[in-house]
Design an enzyme around this catalytic site. Sequence first.
Site, PDB file in Angstrom:
ATOM      1  N   CYS A   2      49.968  -1.287 -59.627  1.00 52.38           N
ATOM      2  CA  CYS A   2      50.101  -0.297 -60.687  1.00 52.38           C
ATOM      3  C   CYS A   2      50.404   1.084 -60.102  1.00 52.38           C
ATOM      4  CB  CYS A   2      48.852  -0.155 -61.549  1.00 52.38           C
ATOM      5  SG  CYS A   2      48.207  -1.724 -62.123  1.00 52.38           S
ATOM      6  N   ARG A  27      55.732  -0.453 -58.456  1.00 51.84           N
ATOM      7  CA  ARG A  27      54.345  -0.887 -58.322  1.00 51.84           C
ATOM      8  C   ARG A  27      53.933  -1.873 -59.407  1.00 51.84           C
ATOM      9  NH1 ARG A  27      50.537   2.098 -55.654  1.00 51.84           N
ATOM     10  NH2 ARG A  27      51.483   3.360 -54.048  1.00 51.84           N
ATOM     11  N   TRP A  74      50.798  -3.677 -63.168  1.00 52.02           N
ATOM     12  CA  TRP A  74      50.935  -5.046 -62.659  1.00 52.02           C
ATOM     13  C   TRP A  74      49.605  -5.725 -62.976  1.00 52.02           C
ATOM     14  CZ3 TRP A  74      48.502  -8.120 -58.911  1.00 52.02           C
ATOM     15  CH2 TRP A  74      49.196  -9.284 -58.547  1.00 52.02           C
ATOM     16  N   ASN A  98      44.563   2.255 -60.746  1.00 50.56           N
ATOM     17  CA  ASN A  98      45.254   1.327 -59.856  1.00 50.56           C
ATOM     18  C   ASN A  98      44.196   0.721 -58.952  1.00 50.56           C
ATOM     19  OD1 ASN A  98      46.886   0.033 -57.966  1.00 50.56           O
ATOM     20  ND2 ASN A  98      47.219   1.915 -56.797  1.00 50.56           N
ATOM     21  N   GLY A  99      44.016  -0.596 -59.025  1.00 51.11           N
ATOM     22  CA  GLY A  99      43.017  -1.250 -58.181  1.00 51.11           C
ATOM     23  C   GLY A  99      42.241  -2.278 -58.981  1.00 51.11           C
ATOM     24  N   GLU A 479      61.754 -17.300 -44.583  1.00 50.63           N
ATOM     25  CA  GLU A 479      62.250 -16.147 -45.345  1.00 50.63           C
ATOM     26  C   GLU A 479      63.282 -16.595 -46.397  1.00 50.63           C
ATOM     27  OE1 GLU A 479      61.679 -13.281 -46.107  1.00 50.63           O
ATOM     28  OE2 GLU A 479      63.509 -12.183 -46.502  1.00 50.63           O
ATOM     29  N   LYS A 483      62.821 -15.947 -50.339  1.00 53.16           N
ATOM     30  CA  LYS A 483      63.814 -15.173 -51.098  1.00 53.16           C
ATOM     31  C   LYS A 483      64.276 -15.972 -52.309  1.00 53.16           C
ATOM     32  CE  LYS A 483      63.616 -12.093 -49.917  1.00 53.16           C
ATOM     33  NZ  LYS A 483      63.000 -11.163 -49.011  1.00 53.16           N
ATOM     34  N   GLU A 486      61.415 -16.338 -55.017  1.00 57.51           N
ATOM     35  CA  GLU A 486      60.936 -15.132 -55.701  1.00 57.51           C
ATOM     36  C   GLU A 486      61.931 -14.591 -56.723  1.00 57.51           C
ATOM     37  OE1 GLU A 486      61.443 -11.801 -52.215  1.00 57.51           O
ATOM     38  OE2 GLU A 486      59.950 -11.338 -53.711  1.00 57.51           O
ATOM     39  N   HIS A 502      56.667 -34.920 -40.361  1.00 60.46           N
ATOM     40  CA  HIS A 502      55.218 -35.063 -40.541  1.00 60.46           C
ATOM     41  C   HIS A 502      54.795 -34.896 -41.998  1.00 60.46           C
ATOM     42  CE1 HIS A 502      54.695 -35.256 -36.238  1.00 60.46           C
ATOM     43  NE2 HIS A 502      55.452 -34.178 -36.116  1.00 60.46           N
ATOM     44  N   LYS A 601      56.822  -4.371 -56.233  1.00 62.35           N
ATOM     45  CA  LYS A 601      57.370  -3.996 -54.931  1.00 62.35           C
ATOM     46  C   LYS A 601      56.258  -3.635 -53.946  1.00 62.35           C
ATOM     47  CE  LYS A 601      60.764  -3.008 -52.192  1.00 62.35           C
ATOM     48  NZ  LYS A 601      61.369  -4.193 -51.581  1.00 62.35           N
TER      49      LYS A 601
HETATM   50  O1  M6R Z   1      55.612  -3.358 -48.487  1.00 66.81           O
HETATM   51  P1  M6R Z   1      55.332  -4.535 -47.612  1.00 66.81           P
HETATM   52  O2  M6R Z   1      56.441  -4.767 -46.620  1.00 66.81           O
HETATM   53  O3  M6R Z   1      54.011  -4.455 -46.922  1.00 66.81           O
HETATM   54  O4  M6R Z   1      55.303  -5.770 -48.582  1.00 66.81           O
HETATM   55  C1  M6R Z   1      54.944  -7.041 -48.106  1.00 66.81           C
HETATM   56  C2  M6R Z   1      55.335  -8.113 -49.094  1.00 66.81           C
HETATM   57  O5  M6R Z   1      54.694  -7.916 -50.317  1.00 66.81           O
HETATM   58  C3  M6R Z   1      56.849  -8.150 -49.320  1.00 66.81           C
HETATM   59  O6  M6R Z   1      57.560  -8.303 -48.132  1.00 66.81           O
HETATM   60  C4  M6R Z   1      57.224  -9.299 -50.288  1.00 66.81           C
HETATM   61  O7  M6R Z   1      56.950 -10.528 -49.688  1.00 66.81           O
HETATM   62  C5  M6R Z   1      58.687  -9.182 -50.707  1.00 66.81           C
HETATM   63  N1  M6R Z   1      58.789  -9.094 -52.141  1.00 66.81           N
HETATM   64  C6  M6R Z   1      59.521 -10.337 -50.305  1.00 66.81           C
HETATM   65  O8  M6R Z   1      60.864 -10.159 -50.635  1.00 66.81           O
END
Ligand code: M6R
Length: 606
Positions: A2, A27, A74, A98-99, A479, A483, A486, A502, A601
């Site tokens: 948030c 956020r 959020w 926020n929290g 990764e 990607k 998400e 395995h 984000k």
């Molecule tokens: O701001 P940060 O790099 O610490 O964020 C870490 C993860 O939340 C961030 O990399 C997340 O996995 C991305 N949305 C992936 O694309």
Amino acid sequence: MCGIVGILGTKPVAVDLVDALRRLEYRGYDSAGVATVENGHLERRRAEGKLRNLSERLTREPLNGLAGIGHTRWATHGAPSERNAHPHMSENVSVVHNGIIENFRELKDELMRAGAVFASDTDTEVIAHLISYEMRKGADPVAATKNALARLRGAFALAIIFAGHDNLMIGAREGSPLAVGHGDGQMYLGSDAIALAPFTDQITYLDEGDWAILTREGVEIRDRQGRRVDRPKVTSQASGFLVDKGNHRHFMLKEIHEQPEVISHTLSNYMDMASGRVRFPDLGIDLAKVSRVTISACGTAYYAGLVAKYWLERYARIPVEIDVASELRYREAPLPENGLAVFVSQSGETADTLATLRYCKAAGQTIASVVNVRSSTIARESHVVLPTLAGPEIGVASTKAFTCQLAALACLALAMARARGQLSDERERELVKALLEVPRHMSTLLRDERRYDELAHWMSKSRDVLYLGRGLSYPLALEGALKLKEISYIHAEGYAAGEMKHGPIALIDENVPVVVVAPEDDLFEKTVSNMQEVAARGGRIVLVSNADPESIGCPVAAHVRMPQVHPFVSPIVYALPMQLIAYHTAVLMGTDVDQPRNLAKSVTVE
Ligand code: M6R
């Protein structure tokens, strides 16, 4: 998570609050709301969904107060509905948070017994009722807030306004970031300096446990014990301009295309171009004497750290421990003397990473952080900051931040290798040259995006996708899968190619695309064997490689042809097809690419 903001202004503040929230949408974007003090009363407007819904609501039903708070959410406690949107209110207090308040259940039970009526499912609402409860007992707003704060457990950044008090706003910080902005006869609170950039560049960051009493004339900051404290005022470099998409359809695509340039910037920060050698900042520790490196991060940043583990072990011959931050901090992992702990984070605000940093700092480690936001909490709490020069990353899916993290970490690996006598001058020049060629390879690859069209059509019809890779390509497989899931919501998993037999091999049939990240390096032959195992079970291979598909001796359903690159830099170059496969698949599926569901984000809750 948030984002929160507060303004004590000299004209109606609702429009400025929404403007600030726009900068905080990274956020969270489940719902948003604002509240102001209007003719002595508290008035609020809230809306489910994106911020534009709140803007439209305010156009129909404006707010005119000169003191106000705002929130973009959020969801943690309670569904992302209007009823759970902040600000939350009692009869005379309105709060944005926020929290997470961990003891909200016991507080709620106690307050309900005392007659409070709750209107949401959130943890936050207890804060408003708790302050009101203290005020009913005779305390003024400042004393009531002080008493209430003492009873809260958990993480919070708060902005609070009060009915009947047009020139008062209280902020508090415990575990979540909060900045005070100093204006001319106006004062501000914000989750970060970026939110306040259009109004002021004069910022005071609150420390843990601080709370701040703001009036238009200034701010008084107190610590957890209630003592007055001085915190420095700094000039923020945050830009007041909102970044736009340029000619691109999405921020994510724009950020993918920026990579050749921002990787160049990042590399040039750590290199002496003339001599072709790495020029690294003083870490305040003799790199030759570091006994072990501990790396921690979350999500994509963790995968950047995983690549760094391979680099540091192979090139600098130093043992590396790595774990996701949410695990490392609770494992009570013993940390060595003379240890270097490296934290990787785009935002520099990720709660798990920050908590693990503090754990490692308390255990005497030298703390280095690879961050994109220089003013972030992680940067401020580190002994040394290794910046990535990616510029603001708006798309929730991390792209350019990831490859810039890799660029900075590659330089760290070379600096350590040199300090430890593991790198000859000649070898260093060879590896530096390979790094400097990365932007050119990426530019070439970006010239032809049409090749992803057919692949994306096919991927978008799949229910599951597997990603495989070995060695330096293993983190890339992880990764690639992250990607894809998400932003397209297709189930995807990344595995070390050798692990497939395995367990995951049971998933393979003719409907499951298997993306194999396979540069022709010293592990290529082993990966070819794994591809044959996939093909033998009818799996459809998407080969991402510089090798000819004919050379692998089994059918390949699709081939993303890659340039021949030095194996050292392959993780950086191969990140690009991982991003573009996910992007084009998500666009075809019509998802919200820049703000995918359930995500944010910056993840500032545990
Ligand atoms: O701001 P940060 O790099 O610490 O964020 C870490 C993860 O939340 C961030 O990399 C997340 O996995 C991305 N949305 C992936 O694309």
